[in-house]
Design a protein around this motif. Structure first.
Motif, short mmCIF file in Angstrom:
data_model
loop_
_atom_site.label_atom_id
_atom_site.label_comp_id
_atom_site.label_asym_id
_atom_site.label_seq_id
_atom_site.Cartn_x
_atom_site.Cartn_y
_atom_site.Cartn_z
N GLY A 1 74.24 59.40 -75.07
CA GLY A 1 74.34 58.49 -76.20
C GLY A 1 73.18 57.53 -76.27
O GLY A 1 72.20 57.63 -75.55
N LEU A 2 73.30 56.57 -77.16
CA LEU A 2 72.25 55.59 -77.38
C LEU A 2 72.65 54.20 -76.88
O LEU A 2 72.10 53.20 -77.34
CB LEU A 2 71.91 55.52 -78.87
N ALA A 3 73.61 54.10 -75.97
CA ALA A 3 74.13 52.80 -75.54
C ALA A 3 73.05 51.93 -74.91
O ALA A 3 72.97 50.74 -75.20
CB ALA A 3 75.27 53.00 -74.55
N ALA A 4 72.21 52.45 -74.07
CA ALA A 4 71.19 51.64 -73.40
C ALA A 4 69.93 51.49 -74.24
O ALA A 4 69.04 50.74 -73.87
CB ALA A 4 70.85 52.23 -72.05
N ASP B 1 69.18 47.93 -77.86
CA ASP B 1 68.56 46.61 -77.90
C ASP B 1 67.04 46.70 -77.92
O ASP B 1 66.44 47.65 -77.45
CB ASP B 1 68.99 45.79 -76.68
N TRP B 2 66.44 45.65 -78.45
CA TRP B 2 64.99 45.48 -78.43
C TRP B 2 64.64 44.62 -77.23
O TRP B 2 65.39 43.72 -76.86
CB TRP B 2 64.52 44.80 -79.72
N VAL B 3 63.52 44.89 -76.60
CA VAL B 3 63.12 44.22 -75.36
C VAL B 3 61.81 43.48 -75.58
O VAL B 3 60.89 44.01 -76.21
CB VAL B 3 62.97 45.25 -74.21
N LEU B 4 61.73 42.26 -75.03
CA LEU B 4 60.49 41.50 -75.01
C LEU B 4 60.08 41.36 -73.55
O LEU B 4 60.83 40.80 -72.75
CB LEU B 4 60.68 40.12 -75.64
N GLU B 5 58.94 41.93 -73.20
CA GLU B 5 58.40 41.85 -71.84
C GLU B 5 56.99 41.29 -71.90
O GLU B 5 56.22 41.62 -72.81
CB GLU B 5 58.33 43.23 -71.18
N PHE B 6 56.65 40.47 -70.93
CA PHE B 6 55.31 39.90 -70.87
C PHE B 6 54.36 40.88 -70.20
O PHE B 6 54.73 41.55 -69.23
CB PHE B 6 55.32 38.57 -70.11
N GLU B 7 53.15 40.94 -70.70
CA GLU B 7 52.13 41.78 -70.10
C GLU B 7 51.61 41.09 -68.84
O GLU B 7 51.54 39.87 -68.78
CB GLU B 7 50.98 41.99 -71.10
N PRO B 8 51.24 41.84 -67.81
CA PRO B 8 50.75 41.19 -66.58
C PRO B 8 49.44 40.46 -66.81
O PRO B 8 48.53 40.99 -67.44
CB PRO B 8 50.58 42.36 -65.61
N ARG C 1 55.11 42.16 -75.19
CA ARG C 1 55.28 43.46 -75.86
C ARG C 1 56.73 43.53 -76.31
O ARG C 1 57.65 43.31 -75.52
CB ARG C 1 54.95 44.55 -74.86
N ILE C 2 56.95 43.82 -77.58
CA ILE C 2 58.30 43.98 -78.12
C ILE C 2 58.47 45.46 -78.45
O ILE C 2 57.69 46.03 -79.21
CB ILE C 2 58.50 43.12 -79.38
N TYR C 3 59.49 46.06 -77.86
CA TYR C 3 59.71 47.48 -78.08
C TYR C 3 61.19 47.81 -77.94
O TYR C 3 61.99 47.00 -77.47
CB TYR C 3 58.90 48.31 -77.08
N LYS C 4 61.54 49.00 -78.35
CA LYS C 4 62.90 49.52 -78.19
C LYS C 4 62.82 50.63 -77.17
O LYS C 4 62.15 51.64 -77.40
CB LYS C 4 63.41 50.05 -79.53
N PRO C 5 63.43 50.47 -75.99
CA PRO C 5 63.26 51.47 -74.94
C PRO C 5 63.86 52.82 -75.33
O PRO C 5 64.87 52.90 -76.03
CB PRO C 5 63.99 50.87 -73.75
N PHE D 1 67.20 41.65 -77.19
CA PHE D 1 67.64 41.14 -78.48
C PHE D 1 68.34 42.26 -79.23
O PHE D 1 68.02 43.43 -79.06
CB PHE D 1 66.45 40.64 -79.30
N ALA D 2 69.29 41.88 -80.08
CA ALA D 2 70.04 42.89 -80.84
C ALA D 2 69.19 43.53 -81.92
O ALA D 2 69.36 44.71 -82.23
CB ALA D 2 71.29 42.26 -81.44
N THR D 3 68.27 42.76 -82.52
CA THR D 3 67.45 43.30 -83.60
C THR D 3 65.97 42.98 -83.36
O THR D 3 65.64 42.08 -82.58
CB THR D 3 67.85 42.71 -84.97
N LYS D 4 65.13 43.69 -84.06
CA LYS D 4 63.69 43.48 -83.99
C LYS D 4 63.33 42.11 -84.55
O LYS D 4 62.47 41.41 -84.01
CB LYS D 4 62.97 44.59 -84.76
N GLU D 5 64.01 41.71 -85.61
CA GLU D 5 63.72 40.42 -86.25
C GLU D 5 64.02 39.26 -85.32
O GLU D 5 63.31 38.25 -85.32
CB GLU D 5 64.52 40.29 -87.55
N GLU D 6 65.08 39.37 -84.51
CA GLU D 6 65.41 38.31 -83.55
C GLU D 6 64.32 38.18 -82.50
O GLU D 6 63.95 37.07 -82.11
CB GLU D 6 66.74 38.59 -82.87
N ALA D 7 63.80 39.29 -82.02
CA ALA D 7 62.75 39.27 -81.01
C ALA D 7 61.46 38.66 -81.57
O ALA D 7 60.81 37.84 -80.90
CB ALA D 7 62.49 40.67 -80.49
N ILE D 8 61.12 39.02 -82.81
CA ILE D 8 59.92 38.47 -83.43
C ILE D 8 60.08 36.98 -83.69
O ILE D 8 59.16 36.19 -83.46
CB ILE D 8 59.60 39.24 -84.74
#
Length: 102
Positions: A17-20, A23-30, A5-9, A56-63
């Motif tokens: 602020g938006l510091a945390a 980034d975009w996150v890639l997590e594996f589904e159980p 799953r690729i998402y932005k938390p 990842f810094a961007t969505k494109e990097e995660a994909i």
């Protein structure tokens, strides 16, 4: 192959602020259900991919990472935050909808 799953938390309620949330996150589904260890009662799983969380810094990097490694993924776009302009002076304006309670 495991799905990811690729998402932005979303930011937590305690953050201003938006510091945390940059980034975009890639997590594996159980892949396997968690089991309860009978002696101590701890919850465990044989799925070690559930512990992996890549940022990842961007969505494109995660994909690109997921496609390069042959990982099936599901992309979740973030919801845009609605910013409503407001000022401190609105608390004292004439004809406000609520009564002044102080």
């Amino acid at each position: 192959m495991a799905a990811a799953r690729i998402y932005k938390p979303a930011r937590t309620a305690m953050q201003q602020g938006l510091a945390a949330a940059r980034d975009w996150v890639l997590e594996f589904e159980p892949q396997a259900a968690r089991t309860i260890e009978p002696l101590m009662g701890w919850t465990s799983s044989a799925d070690t991919r559930g512990q992996v969380r890549l940022t990842f810094a961007t969505k494109e990097e995660a994909i690109a990472f997921a496609t390069r490694h042959g990982i099936a993924f599901r992309l979740e776009e973030p919801q845009e935050a609605k910013v409503r302009p407001k000022s401190y002076a609105e608390n004292f304006k004439f004809g406000r909808p609520d009564r002044w309670t102080h």
